[in-house]
Design an enzyme around this catalytic site. Structure first.
Site, PDB file in Angstrom:
ATOM      1  N   GLU A  29       0.831  -1.203   0.000  1.00 13.83           N
ATOM      2  CA  GLU A  29       0.000   0.000   0.000  1.00 13.83           C
ATOM      3  C   GLU A  29       0.867   1.256   0.000  1.00 13.83           C
ATOM      4  O   GLU A  29       2.058   1.209   0.317  1.00 13.83           O
ATOM      5  CB  GLU A  29      -0.909   0.011   1.231  1.00 13.83           C
ATOM      6  CG  GLU A  29      -0.141   0.034   2.540  1.00 13.83           C
ATOM      7  CD  GLU A  29      -1.005   0.415   3.731  1.00 13.83           C
ATOM      8  OE1 GLU A  29      -1.534   1.533   3.707  1.00 13.83           O
ATOM      9  OE2 GLU A  29      -1.118  -0.399   4.653  1.00 13.83           O
ATOM     10  N   ALA A 145     -13.774   0.139   5.459  1.00 17.05           N
ATOM     11  CA  ALA A 145     -14.109  -0.505   4.189  1.00 17.05           C
ATOM     12  C   ALA A 145     -13.213  -1.708   3.912  1.00 17.05           C
ATOM     13  O   ALA A 145     -13.531  -2.526   3.044  1.00 17.05           O
ATOM     14  CB  ALA A 145     -13.980   0.499   3.047  1.00 17.05           C
ATOM     15  N   ASP A 146     -12.113  -1.838   4.666  1.00 21.34           N
ATOM     16  CA  ASP A 146     -11.226  -2.999   4.487  1.00 21.34           C
ATOM     17  C   ASP A 146     -11.997  -4.305   4.614  1.00 21.34           C
ATOM     18  O   ASP A 146     -11.758  -5.258   3.866  1.00 21.34           O
ATOM     19  CB  ASP A 146     -10.110  -2.999   5.538  1.00 21.34           C
ATOM     20  CG  ASP A 146      -9.165  -1.822   5.419  1.00 21.34           C
ATOM     21  OD1 ASP A 146      -9.290  -1.029   4.466  1.00 21.34           O
ATOM     22  OD2 ASP A 146      -8.297  -1.689   6.311  1.00 21.34           O
ATOM     23  N   LYS A 163      -5.305  -2.679  14.985  1.00 21.96           N
ATOM     24  CA  LYS A 163      -4.819  -1.862  16.096  1.00 21.96           C
ATOM     25  C   LYS A 163      -5.768  -1.973  17.286  1.00 21.96           C
ATOM     26  O   LYS A 163      -6.987  -2.049  17.132  1.00 21.96           O
ATOM     27  CB  LYS A 163      -4.676  -0.414  15.652  1.00 21.96           C
ATOM     28  CG  LYS A 163      -3.627  -0.221  14.570  1.00 21.96           C
ATOM     29  CD  LYS A 163      -3.528   1.227  14.144  1.00 21.96           C
ATOM     30  CE  LYS A 163      -2.465   1.406  13.071  1.00 21.96           C
ATOM     31  NZ  LYS A 163      -2.844   0.789  11.780  1.00 21.96           N
TER      32      LYS A 163
END
Length: 313
Positions: A29, A145-146, A163
């Site tokens: 990414e 949205a992941d 996290k």
């Protein structure tokens, strides 16, 4: 570096050649470059991440948008641009078409990177941590949205869990509902990004890059699962953020959120900035260790997967 255009995607020449030849490629990414790490460390670390992939035998394909061109395999000049110029937009899947039409510079999130990588024929992606369900999501409906993207995108994502600032348990429940398989790498516990153990059990684990590649092969052979695979790769205990410091910093940060009325998209950058300042950079060092370890593992999985495809051809 020469750029090769195929339909709506533009490929760096090295990535294009690797994909044609069936060589292992790992997607990376670009939000970690433009939004996740401070300047000037961001560009140095981005290059280190690509080097970690190369050292493990694969070709890195950092994905991003430059002047409206969606590039799979940014060259060093393009990577430098996204790392150093102001106004780089954070792009999720829904933003890609508008950003392209308006000629934007953009960094792809986990969701966007996964979708673009899969469209490009890349099956392995390394990142730091996934987005997930936010705390108090029952009221705010705030969810990355992941998760939905991975439900419909055939890619293996190597990460260190999510996290701890998120609702980890709710995130795992949501992934189960969406049919996204999560396997621990040499563990049956879900990692908590900054910390080794996020507090939740996993049903499955794989113990080698080759075994992870076997899972990918089985999924392809069965042809019944359209979604993603999460390979959760925890930090060794001696490399995690000090647990007491982590817990104290998280509690203080959540209290500050409420005091300052921070909500929505502002929550994650607010809490990460709080971690960085309170831990005097220790959390940032952990973040870098995470992505380098994940890049190495993802490359080894991609190499094993490519070896299996070549053997069966």
């Amino acid at each position: 570096m020469t750029t090769v255009t195929t339909f709506h995607l533009h490929y760096g020449s090295e990535v294009a050649e690797a994909l044609r030849a069936g060589r292992p490629v790992v997607a990376l990414e670009s939000t970690i470059v433009s939004h996740g790490l401070p300047r000037p460390d961001n560009l140095r670390v981005a290059r280190e991440i690509e080097r970690a992939v190369r050292d493990a035998g694969a070709v890195p394909a950092t994905i991003g948008m430059v002047g409206g061109r969606l590039v799979v395999g940014l060259d060093d000049a393009q990577l430098s641009r996204l790392a150093t110029v102001d106004g780089v937009t954070k792009l999720s899947v829904r933003d890609l078409a508008v950003a392209a039409a308006t000629g934007a510079d953009g960094a792809t999130t986990v969701a966007a990177t996964s979708a673009v990588a899969a469209a490009a024929g890349i099956t392995v992606f390394a990142t730091g941590g996934l987005g997930g369900v936010h705390r108090e999501a029952a009221q705010s409906f705030d969810e990355s949205a992941d998760l939905v993207t991975l439900a419909r995108t055939p890619i293996a994502v190597v990460c260190a869990g999510v996290k701890s600032i998120l609702d980890v348990g709710a995130t795992l429940e949501r992934l189960e509902t969406l049919g996204v398989q999560v396997v621990g790498y040499r563990t049956r516990r879900f990692p908590g990004f900054f910390v080794t153990d996020g507090g939740f059990d996993l049903d499955w684990q794989v113990d080698s890059p080759e075994q992870a590649a076997d899972v990918l092969t089985a999924r392809e052979q069965h042809g019944v699962h359209p979604g993603g695979l999460i390979v959760a790769n925890p930090l060794p205990v001696d490399e995690q953020l000090d647990r007491d410091l982590h817990d104290r910093t998280l509690a203080d940060g959540l209290a500050l959120l409420e005091r300052d009325g921070v909500t929505g998209k502002a929550v994650t950058p607010y809490l990460l900035a709080h971690f960085h300042s309170t831990t005097e950079g220790a959390s940032l060092a952990v973040n870098v260790r995470i992505i380098l370890r994940n890049a190495d593992l993802a490359a080894r999985i991609a190499v094993a997967a490519a070896t299996r495809r070549a053997a069966s051809a």
